[in-house]
Design a protein around this motif. Structure first.
Motif, PDB file in Angstrom:
ATOM      1  N   VAL A 134       0.837  -1.196   0.000  1.00 44.03           N
ATOM      2  CA  VAL A 134       0.000   0.000   0.000  1.00 44.03           C
ATOM      3  C   VAL A 134       0.875   1.249   0.000  1.00 44.03           C
ATOM      4  CG1 VAL A 134      -0.157  -0.024   2.528  1.00 44.03           C
ATOM      5  CG2 VAL A 134      -1.904   1.181   1.210  1.00 44.03           C
ATOM      6  N   GLY A 135       0.347   2.318  -0.598  1.00 43.14           N
ATOM      7  CA  GLY A 135       1.001   3.625  -0.568  1.00 43.14           C
ATOM      8  C   GLY A 135      -0.062   4.702  -0.623  1.00 43.14           C
ATOM      9  N   VAL A 136       0.290   5.903  -0.215  1.00 44.68           N
ATOM     10  CA  VAL A 136      -0.651   7.023  -0.205  1.00 44.68           C
ATOM     11  C   VAL A 136      -0.411   7.882  -1.441  1.00 44.68           C
ATOM     12  CG1 VAL A 136      -1.413   9.088   1.025  1.00 44.68           C
ATOM     13  CG2 VAL A 136      -0.750   7.039   2.307  1.00 44.68           C
ATOM     14  N   GLY A 137      -1.497   8.259  -2.130  1.00 39.54           N
ATOM     15  CA  GLY A 137      -1.363   9.104  -3.311  1.00 39.54           C
ATOM     16  C   GLY A 137      -2.708   9.599  -3.790  1.00 39.54           C
ATOM     17  N   ILE A 138      -2.738  10.109  -5.015  1.00 33.26           N
ATOM     18  CA  ILE A 138      -3.974  10.623  -5.599  1.00 33.26           C
ATOM     19  C   ILE A 138      -4.495   9.665  -6.661  1.00 33.26           C
ATOM     20  CG2 ILE A 138      -3.419  13.013  -5.068  1.00 33.26           C
ATOM     21  CD1 ILE A 138      -2.619  13.372  -8.020  1.00 33.26           C
ATOM     22  N   GLU A 139      -5.751   9.847  -7.040  1.00 35.83           N
ATOM     23  CA  GLU A 139      -6.476   8.881  -7.860  1.00 35.83           C
ATOM     24  C   GLU A 139      -5.880   8.696  -9.257  1.00 35.83           C
ATOM     25  OE1 GLU A 139     -11.134   8.071  -9.174  1.00 35.83           O
ATOM     26  OE2 GLU A 139     -10.552   9.955  -8.194  1.00 35.83           O
ATOM     27  N   LYS A 140      -5.448   9.795  -9.883  1.00 37.77           N
ATOM     28  CA  LYS A 140      -5.058   9.761 -11.289  1.00 37.77           C
ATOM     29  C   LYS A 140      -3.997   8.701 -11.581  1.00 37.77           C
ATOM     30  CE  LYS A 140      -2.695  13.322 -12.618  1.00 37.77           C
ATOM     31  NZ  LYS A 140      -1.331  12.784 -12.883  1.00 37.77           N
ATOM     32  N   GLU A 141      -2.966   8.627 -10.749  1.00 38.75           N
ATOM     33  CA  GLU A 141      -1.860   7.710 -11.021  1.00 38.75           C
ATOM     34  C   GLU A 141      -2.258   6.244 -10.901  1.00 38.75           C
ATOM     35  OE1 GLU A 141       0.345  11.315 -11.224  1.00 38.75           O
ATOM     36  OE2 GLU A 141      -1.324  10.669  -9.988  1.00 38.75           O
ATOM     37  N   ALA A 142      -3.306   5.947 -10.132  1.00 34.22           N
ATOM     38  CA  ALA A 142      -3.730   4.549  -9.968  1.00 34.22           C
ATOM     39  C   ALA A 142      -4.111   3.928 -11.302  1.00 34.22           C
ATOM     40  CB  ALA A 142      -4.898   4.473  -8.991  1.00 34.22           C
ATOM     41  N   LYS A 143      -4.741   4.704 -12.163  1.00 32.25           N
ATOM     42  CA  LYS A 143      -5.195   4.183 -13.450  1.00 32.25           C
ATOM     43  C   LYS A 143      -4.041   4.008 -14.428  1.00 32.25           C
ATOM     44  CE  LYS A 143      -9.735   6.267 -12.793  1.00 32.25           C
ATOM     45  NZ  LYS A 143     -10.349   4.994 -12.438  1.00 32.25           N
ATOM     46  N   ILE A 144      -2.970   4.770 -14.221  1.00 33.20           N
ATOM     47  CA  ILE A 144      -1.822   4.686 -15.126  1.00 33.20           C
ATOM     48  C   ILE A 144      -1.097   3.356 -14.981  1.00 33.20           C
ATOM     49  CG2 ILE A 144       0.424   5.702 -15.694  1.00 33.20           C
ATOM     50  CD1 ILE A 144      -0.691   8.401 -14.837  1.00 33.20           C
ATOM     51  N   VAL A 145      -0.953   2.873 -13.732  1.00 30.63           N
ATOM     52  CA  VAL A 145      -0.182   1.641 -13.500  1.00 30.63           C
ATOM     53  C   VAL A 145      -1.059   0.458 -13.099  1.00 30.63           C
ATOM     54  CG1 VAL A 145       1.898   2.928 -12.889  1.00 30.63           C
ATOM     55  CG2 VAL A 145       0.287   2.303 -11.096  1.00 30.63           C
ATOM     56  N   ASN A 146      -2.370   0.624 -13.202  1.00 27.66           N
ATOM     57  CA  ASN A 146      -3.307  -0.484 -12.972  1.00 27.66           C
ATOM     58  C   ASN A 146      -3.237  -1.046 -11.551  1.00 27.66           C
ATOM     59  OD1 ASN A 146      -5.385  -2.232 -13.759  1.00 27.66           O
ATOM     60  ND2 ASN A 146      -3.933  -3.852 -14.327  1.00 27.66           N
ATOM     61  N   VAL A 147      -3.374  -0.156 -10.573  1.00 28.86           N
ATOM     62  CA  VAL A 147      -3.592  -0.578  -9.191  1.00 28.86           C
ATOM     63  C   VAL A 147      -4.949  -0.041  -8.766  1.00 28.86           C
ATOM     64  CG1 VAL A 147      -1.155  -0.676  -8.568  1.00 28.86           C
ATOM     65  CG2 VAL A 147      -2.410   1.470  -8.268  1.00 28.86           C
ATOM     66  N   ASP A 148      -5.505  -0.586  -7.707  1.00 24.84           N
ATOM     67  CA  ASP A 148      -6.778  -0.091  -7.192  1.00 24.84           C
ATOM     68  C   ASP A 148      -6.542   1.134  -6.316  1.00 24.84           C
ATOM     69  OD1 ASP A 148      -8.048  -2.104  -8.509  1.00 24.84           O
ATOM     70  OD2 ASP A 148      -8.588  -3.258  -6.719  1.00 24.84           O
ATOM     71  N   PHE A 149      -7.546   1.995  -6.287  1.00 22.50           N
ATOM     72  CA  PHE A 149      -7.462   3.206  -5.478  1.00 22.50           C
ATOM     73  C   PHE A 149      -8.605   3.225  -4.472  1.00 22.50           C
ATOM     74  CE2 PHE A 149      -8.573   7.705  -4.719  1.00 22.50           C
ATOM     75  CZ  PHE A 149      -7.367   8.156  -4.192  1.00 22.50           C
TER      76      PHE A 149
END
Length: 311
Positions: A239-254
């Motif tokens: 797990v890591g903390v971040g914003i929604e946009k990058e989750a879709k770029i590398v195919n992880v769940d947000f």
């Protein structure tokens, strides 16, 4: 220097003993060749060597190192430039609009807290910030008021966006809450000190009386949201903390946890009045808002609104 290696802008700044802003200025002027790798600029060793050699042969060349100036102001070559500090892609768009309005715009990729400190020391013009204060449950203003004490400034909303957890696809470890981070089977990847996401994590564990020592991976740091999401995607962390946009770029769940406010801070002065008026014009334009709205995960409802202004 090894001819087959390359350097980051930070490494070059240390080698030349100048600020990163000076390095960016040299790149933008075409004096120091650079190329982009992801969100990072790199300089080949041979190009850096050639730049140093050229500089030695210019008799009128002024010393590069002005880091110890007592007034802590921008270097002369940057005095007429608008320095925008922060890491979000919306700032790159803003910089392009300012260029069109006749302002020389340079980018500095510092985290929110470090950006505010740079502004206090007179080293940047516009600061972006998303700093959560656990005591007030408020974004930005508690930090801005403390750090920019004695300064006159205006705070303008850029966007709102969701911050939360990056987890592996399907969330196999069922990570949902801040408390889950202290589970013995969970390993995190963190952001660097001074980043807004790092402050958010630190404040959340502080108000819950959790100890960083109980969190596996707390000291494993990455320098941007995309690197954090990538580390999770590669299985280097759960797990890591971040914003929604990058989750879709590398195919992880947000997993969204909090809607954060991403604001801009500009110091007020007679010299800055034209810039502030131009910022109002850009941020409140339909064209700018539409361009930002095309980026998934950003809310422009209050874009351009004045959040706070000193007298």
């Amino acid at each position: 220097m090894e001819e087959n290696r390359s350097y980051t802008t930070e490494e070059v700044s240390k080698l030349l003993r100048v600020s990163k802003l000076t390095v960016y200025d040299l790149i933008n002027k075409g004096e120091l060749p650079a190329y982009q790798v992801g969100r990072q600029k790199r300089i080949d060793a041979v190009d850096l060597e050639q730049y140093i050699s050229r500089s030695k042969n210019i008799k009128s060349h002024k010393p590069l190192n002005r880091e110890n100036r007592q007034d802590h102001k921008l270097e002369p070559s940057l005095q007429d430039a608008v320095i925008i500090s922060g890491q979000d892609v919306t700032l790159d768009i803003l910089a392009n609009y300012l260029q069109k309005e006749g302002f020389k715009s340079l980018r500095d990729y510092n985290g929110s807290l470090n950006s505010l400190i740079s502004m206090y020391n007179g080293k940047c013009t516009i600061v972006s910030t998303h700093l959560f204060d656990g005591d007030t449950n408020e974004y930005n203003l508690p930090f801005i008021k403390k750090i920019l004490t004695g300064r006159s400034y205006i705070v303008i909303r850029l966007v709102s966006r969701w911050a939360g957890f990056y987890v592996k696809s399907g969330n196999p470890k069922n990570i949902k809450t801040w408390e889950d981070l202290s589970r013995p089977d969970i390993k995190i990847v963190n952001r660097e000190k001074g980043a807004g996401a790092r402050v958010l994590l630190d404040e959340q564990i502080r108000i819950r009386n959790m100890s960083p020592k109980a969190i596996q991976g707390y000291h494993n740091e990455e320098s941007n949201h995309l690197s954090v999401a990538t580390a999770v995607a590669q299985g280097l962390a759960d797990v890591g903390v971040g914003i929604e946009k990058e989750a879709k770029i590398v195919n992880v769940d947000f997993i969204p946890l909090i809607q954060e406010h991403y604001d801009l801070v500009i110091l007020k002065s007679d010299e800055q009045e034209s810039l502030i008026q131009t910022m109002h014009k850009i941020l409140n334009s339909t064209e700018f808002k539409n361009k930002i709205s095309c980026i998934e995960g950003y809310d422009t409802t209050r874009t351009g609104s004045v959040i706070f202004e000193t007298l």
